[in-house]
Design an enzyme around this catalytic site. Structure first.
Site, short mmCIF file in Angstrom:
data_model
loop_
_atom_site.label_atom_id
_atom_site.label_comp_id
_atom_site.label_asym_id
_atom_site.label_seq_id
_atom_site.Cartn_x
_atom_site.Cartn_y
_atom_site.Cartn_z
CB CYS A 36 33.43 2.85 17.99
SG CYS A 36 32.22 1.68 18.65
CB CYS A 39 31.42 3.80 20.89
SG CYS A 39 32.44 2.31 20.80
#
Length: 112
Positions: A36, A39
């Site tokens: 991700c 993230c």
């Protein structure tokens, strides 16, 4: 407690209850994944907030791929999702990365 990166502790399905639900302080849980991008962008933001708010807020992260039980229990469908827990209950949900100032504004009403 598993590992800690600059004030952000990694938790797992196994220690989630003890580390998050049993915490005296409010806990921001970042549901994350290695693949991700947003993230990763959030990592330094959360590390800075963890340092600044050390006495008022704990910050932990949990990998959704390695910890499906907790991820499903709280209905997390996207990463990054941040849930703030107070007294063992989720009290706020924030989905998506955002700049530090905006994240702090989002957290104002849940910090003691």
């Amino acid at each position: 407690m598993t590992t800690s990166t600059r004030g952000v502790t990694e938790v797992t399905d196994a220690d989630f209850a003890a580390e998050v639900l049993g915490s005296e302080l409010p806990v921001l849980v970042k549901f994350t994944a290695q693949w991700c991008g947003p993230c990763r962008q959030l990592k330094p933001v959360l590390a800075a907030i963890a340092a600044e708010e050390a006495g008022r807020l704990r910050i932990v992260e949990i990998d959704v791929d390695r910890n499906p039980e907790t991820t499903m229990r709280y209905g997390v469908l996207a990463t990054p999702t941040m849930l703030v827990f107070r007294s063992g209950e989720p009290v706020k949900s924030i989905v998506g990365a955002r700049p530090k100032r905006r994240l702090l504004e989002d957290l104002e009403d849940v910090l003691p």
